[in-house]
Scaffold this active site. Structure first.
Site, PDB file in Angstrom:
ATOM      1  N   GLU A  54       0.828  -1.196   0.000  1.00 49.09           N
ATOM      2  CA  GLU A  54       0.000   0.000   0.000  1.00 49.09           C
ATOM      3  C   GLU A  54       0.873   1.262   0.000  1.00 49.09           C
ATOM      4  O   GLU A  54       1.925   1.284   0.625  1.00 49.09           O
ATOM      5  CB  GLU A  54      -0.911  -0.005   1.240  1.00 49.09           C
ATOM      6  CG  GLU A  54      -1.722  -1.290   1.376  1.00 49.09           C
ATOM      7  CD  GLU A  54      -2.477  -1.404   2.695  1.00 49.09           C
ATOM      8  OE1 GLU A  54      -2.814  -0.354   3.274  1.00 49.09           O
ATOM      9  OE2 GLU A  54      -2.725  -2.541   3.140  1.00 49.09           O
ATOM     10  N   GLU A  66     -10.167   5.578   2.479  1.00 47.82           N
ATOM     11  CA  GLU A  66     -10.565   4.781   3.639  1.00 47.82           C
ATOM     12  C   GLU A  66     -10.552   5.681   4.872  1.00 47.82           C
ATOM     13  O   GLU A  66      -9.667   6.532   5.021  1.00 47.82           O
ATOM     14  CB  GLU A  66      -9.587   3.623   3.849  1.00 47.82           C
ATOM     15  CG  GLU A  66      -9.863   2.776   5.090  1.00 47.82           C
ATOM     16  CD  GLU A  66      -8.819   1.690   5.303  1.00 47.82           C
ATOM     17  OE1 GLU A  66      -8.867   1.037   6.370  1.00 47.82           O
ATOM     18  OE2 GLU A  66      -7.944   1.510   4.434  1.00 47.82           O
TER      19      GLU A  66
END
Length: 423
Positions: A227, A338
């Protein structure tokens, strides 16, 4: 006289209680391992407190390597210039005694456009830089560790249901997403440009991020992810600046992996970028838009996963041996936002995603990802053909995709959190 002679000093009470505790448990219970599960903000007995602080100082010595130069950032960060072969990655048993690898072959079709921005982080604004042969590392402090929900969780994401397209359980985990994704093929990398904002985060236990996920494995305990993106995380950094970050895990966020360089894993090769440092400038509503470009791809010769920032700045790589499924290829690529909602059963959080505005507001108001691409088996960078979009709670945060000749595959996403449609 009678009342004064019956008064017992609190120090004596603590001493006696400590003796009783010591007589009923082994001395080894105060080892550093015993603090893994303790909340960082728990009230400790004097002996435990000393052991906890001793453990923290020992951990800081492990991750804060001796610098050859230190740079004071305007936001209060200390950036240490550390010899590249002494960075935390080389504490890993499989990397001990090694040096960073040479740059790999870039994907075919990768054509960086424009001049490189070298001062996109606050610590570079003064013109100071780290010497060749060193890498900049944001110094971790005792306060950073003490802000964590527990000592064991410092530098890690809280475990949550795996990011998945088929079913989500954000209600119980508190993690909410608005993402674009592709799945079903074999992927060897991905690229995107995303604009940077400074969203409001409601409390220190929540965060807001925008990132790219490279994913493989089942959606169980063997999930592998790589990520990279930007995040606002008061718990991790102690402020509300958007910061460039990386992350990895090979067991669904259970025991492996970490943010940035807070464990042995990611090998940094660049002396101009400090992972975890604040990004500046940022985008503004109805004003200038600032975006960053990220490319992650698998070196076809050595199998390591490399990260490039902007127009040609290689940041470093995740060694292939860190992973199980990602040692081969990815099965899903995901882009988007997110947040964490720490009170999912009550009023929704006001933590913002992206710009804090819904996708329908469009350019200059909503946050975006553009020029979404993937790397195929032959190291070709190609446009997406089957992008899907999904928002967990579209009344709180939503997403709208599109495609055109300038931005290729793109989407707008984000939202304010609590509002009249998201109580």
């Amino acid at each position: 006289m009678a009342s004064s002679c019956c008064r017992i000093s609190p120090i004596i009470i603590i001493f006696v209680v400590s003796l009783l505790i010591a007589s009923t448990r082994p001395v080894c219970s105060l080892s550093s391992e015993s603090y893994d599960e303790f909340p960082a903000n728990r009230t400790f007995q004097p002996g435990e407190e000393l052991q906890k602080l001793k453990w923290i100082k020992s951990h800081l010595r492990k991750i804060n390597k001796p610098p050859v130069k230190t740079i004071q950032s305007p936001d209060g960060d200390l950036i240490d210039c550390v010899l590249s072969h002494q960075q935390p990655a080389f504490d890993h048993p499989k990397l001990k005694g090694q040096k960073p690898m040479d740059p790999p072959e870039r994907p075919k079709g990768h054509d960086p456009v424009g001049s490189e921005i070298e001062s996109f982080q606050l610590w570079r604004i003064s013109g100071e830089s780290c010497p060749e042969g060193t890498i900049p590392i944001r110094r971790t402090t005792e306060k950073d560790v003490l802000r964590a929900s527990s000592i064991r969780m410092f530098g890690r994401k809280r475990r949550r249901p795996a990011v998945r397209a088929v079913r989500r359980d954000s209600t119980s985990s508190g993690h909410e997403h608005a993402v674009g994704y592709v799945m079903g093929d074999q992927y060897y990398g991905a690229k995107a440009s995303l604009n940077v904002w400074a969203p409001h985060v409601n409390n220190p236990n929540e965060f807001s991020l925008s990132q790219m996920w490279v994913i493989s494995g089942s959606f169980g305990n063997d999930l592998n992810t790589i990520e990279a993106g930007w995040q606002v995380s008061p718990e991790l950094y102690g402020d509300s600046y958007p910061r460039f970050f990386t992350y990895w895990t090979t067991d669904a966020y259970q025991a492996t992996g970490c943010y940035n360089l807070l464990c042995s894993g990611f090998v940094q090769t660049n002396n101009k970028i400090a992972i975890g440092a604040a990004i500046s400038p940022t985008s503004s509503y109805n004003g200038g838009q600032f975006d960053i470009s990220l490319l992650v791809w698998k070196d076809p010769n050595h199998g390591n996963w490399w990260l490039e920032f902007g127009s040609g700045l290689l940041v470093g790589y995740w060694p292939s041996f860190l992973f199980s499924h990602l040692a081969n290829h990815a099965s899903m690529i995901q882009f988007g936002g997110e947040i964490v909602n720490t009170h999912p059963s009550g009023f929704h959080t006001t933590t913002q995603m992206g710009s804090g505005h819904f996708a329908g507001e469009g350019f200059g108001r909503a946050s975006y990802f553009r020029n979404l691409q993937v790397v195929d088996w032959d190291n070709n960078l190609i446009p997406l053909t089957n992008l899907r979009v999904l928002a967990d709670h579209p009344n709180c945060y939503d997403i709208q995709g599109g495609i055109n000749s300038v931005w290729g595959n793109y989407f707008y996403y984000g939202g304010p959190g609590r509002n009249v449609r998201c109580p």
